[in-house]
Design a protein around this motif. Structure first.
Motif, short mmCIF file in Angstrom:
data_model
loop_
_atom_site.label_atom_id
_atom_site.label_comp_id
_atom_site.label_asym_id
_atom_site.label_seq_id
_atom_site.Cartn_x
_atom_site.Cartn_y
_atom_site.Cartn_z
N VAL A 47 0.81 -1.22 0.00
CA VAL A 47 0.00 0.00 0.00
C VAL A 47 0.85 1.28 0.00
CG1 VAL A 47 -1.78 1.31 1.24
CG2 VAL A 47 -1.87 -1.20 1.18
N PHE A 48 1.90 1.30 0.82
CA PHE A 48 2.66 2.53 1.00
C PHE A 48 4.05 2.49 0.36
CE2 PHE A 48 -0.05 1.93 4.81
CZ PHE A 48 -0.96 2.95 4.57
N GLY A 49 4.49 1.32 -0.10
CA GLY A 49 5.79 1.20 -0.74
C GLY A 49 6.82 0.51 0.13
N ALA A 50 7.83 -0.06 -0.52
CA ALA A 50 8.88 -0.80 0.19
C ALA A 50 9.91 0.17 0.74
CB ALA A 50 9.53 -1.81 -0.74
N ASN A 51 9.54 0.85 1.82
CA ASN A 51 10.40 1.85 2.44
C ASN A 51 10.79 1.35 3.82
OD1 ASN A 51 11.03 4.21 4.18
ND2 ASN A 51 10.64 5.38 2.30
N TYR A 52 12.09 1.27 4.11
CA TYR A 52 12.54 0.73 5.39
C TYR A 52 12.04 1.55 6.57
CZ TYR A 52 15.70 -2.38 2.84
OH TYR A 52 16.22 -3.34 2.03
N LEU A 53 11.94 2.87 6.38
CA LEU A 53 11.42 3.72 7.45
C LEU A 53 9.98 3.37 7.77
CD1 LEU A 53 11.65 6.10 9.40
CD2 LEU A 53 11.03 7.63 7.49
#
Length: 370
Positions: free
Chosen positions: A205-211
């Protein structure tokens, strides 16, 4: 390899649970906890020495995972059955809530501490922390005088299978335990998408972002920490079932909510509330078992609950995991959240079960340890 680690971490605990509950009801629970924790520490120390000698072996890691799993399977029923021996019955919900908060603190701090150590050292340094903390914990436990439960003092000589059969029969025929086990089983299955697949949902849903993934984990455990502190300070409603159903309803409704949202900040707030609701479910559930089950049967009952969790959880993951390749995780989260909320309503209208949530003080004589 991740699958192998998960199997080695779950399956031995599931299998040993068929024995550990009987042991917790027949033998000294304090010593069972010490032996299990000591066994885990010795196996971990052996792996540290093996790695410091320059060897690297995946089978060795898998073996240690299995040893740790067996140790946990022995330790947990004994520990849960030991708590009501040292905690007044009317304080059980608060103590279980505080215990949950301490576990949440560990879950929050461990990744940060491990990551820092890995930056400046090797992985066996992390394992040595486990050995040192085990030594500290065992030393403290040895210094605390804890009375043996009655059955351990009498050294009851019965066959293992007779004890196992008696514990199972007691649980399934108990007017309160049987429905509680059914509720626990349904909740264990339905919470999997929200609890174990939320990382995949964040990615989708929000993207593969580590944060984003880090904030996702932090929001849930911070919520659990706060929920445990609230339960620890407040103690919940007079009716334990009411507290549990409040947690179930909140978990279901807010899970449904974060399954529908497209805004990250809204998702994180709702995930935090879901984490906050967990101690409202687990603490009164644990406390009611500790209050209502006869002391000489608590080990077997807790091992049965452990079997339900460690058995159904991997099966549910095996079902929902592949389904996530076909159905969006959001969809599964929404439907499962709605079903959990419905479950809380159904249980609420079971008045015979609901009325049993009111705490009734009772006196039990426990002989001092020789």
């Amino acid at each position: 390899m991740t699958t192998m680690i998960l199997l080695c971490s779950f399956v031995p605990q599931l299998l040993i649970s068929f024995f550990s509950g009987v042991w917790a009801d027949k033998y000294n629970r304090k010593m069972l906890i010490i032996l299990a924790d000591g066994g885990i520490a010795l196996a971990t120390l052996a792996l540290v020495i093996y790695m410091m000698a320059g060897y690297e072996s995946i089978p060795a890691l898998l073996f240690i995972a299995m040893v740790r799993s067996v140790g946990m399977g022995i330790q947990m029923p004994a520990m849960n059955a030991l708590i009501p021996q040292i905690v007044p019955a009317d304080k059980l919900v608060r103590v279980n809530g505080i215990n949950g908060s301490l576990q949440s603190i560990v879950n929050l701090a461990s990744p940060a501490v491990a990551g820092t150590i890995l930056i400046y050292g090797k992985i066996h340094n992390i394992m040595m922390i486990d050995v040192v903390t085990a030594i500290i914990g065992i030393s403290i436990l040895l210094l605390i005088p804890i009375q043996k439960h009655k059955r351990a003092q009498e050294l009851v000589q019965t066959s293992y299978f007779a004890d196992l059969k008696e514990g199972f029969k007691y649980s399934v025929n108990h007017s309160f335990l049987k429905p509680l086990l059914i509720i626990s089983a349904f909740f264990t299955i339905l919470c999997v998408p929200a609890s174990f697949l939320n990382v995949l949902m964040v990615t989708q849903v929000f993207g593969a972002n580590y944060l984003y993934l880090t904030l996702n984990e932090m929001s849930f455990f911070i919520g659990m920490l706060l929920g445990g502190l609230v339960i620890g300070a407040w103690g919940g409603f007079k009716n334990r079932v009411k507290t549990m159903l409040t947690g179930l309803a909140a978990f279901g409704i807010f899970t449904l909510g974060f399954g529908l949202t497209q805004e990250l900040w809204v998702y994180l707030i709702l995930m935090g509330i879901v984490g906050l609701s967990m101690p409202f479910v687990s603490s009164p559930m644990m406390s009611m078992v500790q209050e209502k089950v006869e002391p000489d049967k608590q080990g077997r009952v807790f091992s049965l609950m452990q079997i339900v969790f460690t058995g159904l959880m991997p099966l549910a993951v095996m079902f929902f995991g592949p389904m996530a390749d076909i159905v969006p995780v959001q969809t599964m989260v929404v439907y499962c959240g709605a079903l959990i909320a419905v479950l809380s309503v159904i249980v609420f209208f079971d008045k015979a079960f609901y009325r049993q949530g009111v705490f009734e003080a009772k006196k039990e004589e426990i002989r001092p340890e020789n």
